[in-house]
Design a protein around this motif. Structure first.
Motif, PDB file in Angstrom:
ATOM      1  N   LYS A 172       0.841  -1.190   0.000  1.00 17.73           N
ATOM      2  CA  LYS A 172       0.000   0.000   0.000  1.00 17.73           C
ATOM      3  C   LYS A 172       0.883   1.251   0.000  1.00 17.73           C
ATOM      4  O   LYS A 172       1.699   1.459   0.889  1.00 17.73           O
ATOM      5  CB  LYS A 172      -0.919   0.028   1.227  1.00 17.73           C
ATOM      6  CG  LYS A 172      -1.814   1.271   1.238  1.00 17.73           C
ATOM      7  CD  LYS A 172      -2.705   1.356   2.464  1.00 17.73           C
ATOM      8  CE  LYS A 172      -3.530   2.636   2.424  1.00 17.73           C
ATOM      9  NZ  LYS A 172      -4.374   2.818   3.607  1.00 17.73           N
ATOM     10  N   VAL A 173       0.700   2.081  -1.033  1.00 19.52           N
ATOM     11  CA  VAL A 173       1.365   3.381  -1.113  1.00 19.52           C
ATOM     12  C   VAL A 173       0.232   4.405  -1.067  1.00 19.52           C
ATOM     13  O   VAL A 173      -0.499   4.573  -2.040  1.00 19.52           O
ATOM     14  CB  VAL A 173       2.180   3.525  -2.417  1.00 19.52           C
ATOM     15  CG1 VAL A 173       2.870   4.892  -2.466  1.00 19.52           C
ATOM     16  CG2 VAL A 173       3.190   2.394  -2.542  1.00 19.52           C
ATOM     17  N   PRO A 174       0.020   5.059   0.088  1.00 20.19           N
ATOM     18  CA  PRO A 174      -1.169   5.911   0.266  1.00 20.19           C
ATOM     19  C   PRO A 174      -1.364   6.985  -0.790  1.00 20.19           C
ATOM     20  O   PRO A 174      -2.482   7.263  -1.186  1.00 20.19           O
ATOM     21  CB  PRO A 174      -0.955   6.517   1.654  1.00 20.19           C
ATOM     22  CG  PRO A 174      -0.080   5.544   2.362  1.00 20.19           C
ATOM     23  CD  PRO A 174       0.829   4.988   1.315  1.00 20.19           C
ATOM     24  N   GLU A 175      -0.269   7.599  -1.252  1.00 21.13           N
ATOM     25  CA  GLU A 175      -0.398   8.667  -2.251  1.00 21.13           C
ATOM     26  C   GLU A 175       0.689   8.537  -3.296  1.00 21.13           C
ATOM     27  O   GLU A 175       1.783   8.041  -3.021  1.00 21.13           O
ATOM     28  CB  GLU A 175      -0.286  10.052  -1.590  1.00 21.13           C
ATOM     29  CG  GLU A 175      -1.497  10.444  -0.776  1.00 21.13           C
ATOM     30  CD  GLU A 175      -1.413  11.890  -0.303  1.00 21.13           C
ATOM     31  OE1 GLU A 175      -0.331  12.505  -0.452  1.00 21.13           O
ATOM     32  OE2 GLU A 175      -2.423  12.388   0.199  1.00 21.13           O
ATOM     33  N   ILE A 176       0.382   9.009  -4.518  1.00 22.18           N
ATOM     34  CA  ILE A 176       1.390   9.053  -5.564  1.00 22.18           C
ATOM     35  C   ILE A 176       2.299  10.247  -5.292  1.00 22.18           C
ATOM     36  O   ILE A 176       1.824  11.350  -5.011  1.00 22.18           O
ATOM     37  CB  ILE A 176       0.744   9.238  -6.955  1.00 22.18           C
ATOM     38  CG1 ILE A 176      -0.311   8.163  -7.213  1.00 22.18           C
ATOM     39  CG2 ILE A 176       1.804   9.215  -8.055  1.00 22.18           C
ATOM     40  CD1 ILE A 176      -1.146   8.398  -8.460  1.00 22.18           C
ATOM     41  N   SER A 177       3.591  10.031  -5.361  1.00 21.83           N
ATOM     42  CA  SER A 177       4.543  11.127  -5.183  1.00 21.83           C
ATOM     43  C   SER A 177       4.652  11.906  -6.491  1.00 21.83           C
ATOM     44  O   SER A 177       4.838  11.320  -7.564  1.00 21.83           O
ATOM     45  CB  SER A 177       5.913  10.555  -4.801  1.00 21.83           C
ATOM     46  OG  SER A 177       6.928  11.495  -5.021  1.00 21.83           O
ATOM     47  N   ASN A 226      -5.090  11.084  -8.188  1.00 22.98           N
ATOM     48  CA  ASN A 226      -4.766  10.801  -6.785  1.00 22.98           C
ATOM     49  C   ASN A 226      -6.050  10.626  -5.969  1.00 22.98           C
ATOM     50  O   ASN A 226      -6.139   9.745  -5.105  1.00 22.98           O
ATOM     51  CB  ASN A 226      -3.923  11.933  -6.191  1.00 22.98           C
ATOM     52  CG  ASN A 226      -2.585  11.436  -5.678  1.00 22.98           C
ATOM     53  OD1 ASN A 226      -2.441  10.284  -5.311  1.00 22.98           O
ATOM     54  ND2 ASN A 226      -1.597  12.309  -5.668  1.00 22.98           N
ATOM     55  N   ALA A 227      -7.051  11.466  -6.256  1.00 25.21           N
ATOM     56  CA  ALA A 227      -8.338  11.358  -5.547  1.00 25.21           C
ATOM     57  C   ALA A 227      -9.040  10.048  -5.903  1.00 25.21           C
ATOM     58  O   ALA A 227      -9.590   9.365  -5.028  1.00 25.21           O
ATOM     59  CB  ALA A 227      -9.234  12.547  -5.900  1.00 25.21           C
ATOM     60  N   GLN A 228      -9.011   9.694  -7.190  1.00 24.51           N
ATOM     61  CA  GLN A 228      -9.598   8.410  -7.631  1.00 24.51           C
ATOM     62  C   GLN A 228      -8.946   7.248  -6.904  1.00 24.51           C
ATOM     63  O   GLN A 228      -9.598   6.331  -6.424  1.00 24.51           O
ATOM     64  CB  GLN A 228      -9.334   8.216  -9.136  1.00 24.51           C
ATOM     65  CG  GLN A 228     -10.457   8.629 -10.051  1.00 24.51           C
ATOM     66  CD  GLN A 228     -10.141   8.198 -11.485  1.00 24.51           C
ATOM     67  OE1 GLN A 228      -9.427   7.226 -11.729  1.00 24.51           O
ATOM     68  NE2 GLN A 228     -10.669   8.938 -12.426  1.00 24.51           N
TER      69      GLN A 228
END
Length: 204
Positions: A36-41, A112-114
């Protein structure tokens, strides 16, 4: 039928147990084998000019907002999306660099929201699966006790067997859906990276 019901229930519990042990301890509800990577950098997908000054300005441009929505939609094939990006920026003339930055800022925010929405949904389903596995475990024990009772209440045995069949089927169906949806965050990452690369190439 009882043997088949119990076998299915045992299989469900084995799947639930495996999933629980495979989870990253930092994210106990994460059901996927993928980390799990919570957000794209931003740095991982964009090597172009800084976007700090554009922020949410892409929302104020109707053409860019409409294009972002189309490019972010999974039903839009990636090759078609890349073509749309090229056509849009080719017609931007002197505003190409500004429009390119706005377009990527919109894609980054939207995808990112999707991605967060999909990941939150996966964790909600994971919690439901854990609760479902607990109920299946309890009812499996109850069914075994009813089978061994004297006298045996056939009506109760049949009712509980049917309940277990229904619950194990729902569990298995959800498990299949989860495995499929676990691929979605990765496909979103790939879409953002690919479109970002095309945008940067068109800026050069």
């Amino acid at each position: 039928m009882i043997v088949r019901v119990l076998a299915s229930a045992v299989l469900v519990l084995a799947v639930a147990s495996t999933a629980a042990h495979a989870a990253d301890p930092r994210y106990p509800d994460w059901p996927c084998t993928q980390a799990k990577v919570p957000e794209i950098s931003l740095a991982a997908v964009w090597a172009g000019p800084p976007l700090d000054d554009v922020q949410n300005r892409w929302k104020d441009d109707a053409r860019i907002s409409a294009l972002v929505a189309k490019l972010a939609a999974r039903k839009t094939p990636l090759d078609e999306g890349e073509k749309l990006v090229k056509e849009f920026l080719a017609g931007s003339a002197a505003d190409k660099s500004a429009n390119a930055r706005l377009l990527f800022a919109g894609l980054f925010d939207t995808l990112n929201a999707q991605r967060s929405q999909v990941m939150n949904g996966l964790e909600r389903v994971s919690r439901k699966q854990r609760d479902a596995a607990d109920k299946i475990r309890e009812e499996t024990i109850q069914l075994q006790a009813l089978q061994g009772a004297t006298p045996r209440d056939e009506a109760k045995v049949e009712a509980l067997s049917n309940e277990l069949i229904w619950k194990t089927r729902i569990f298995e169906d959800r498990h299949k859906v989860v495995r499929f949806v676990c691929e979605v965050p990765t496909s979103i990452d790939q879409r953002l990276f690919a479109l970002g690369r095309v945008i940067q190439q068109e800026m050069e």
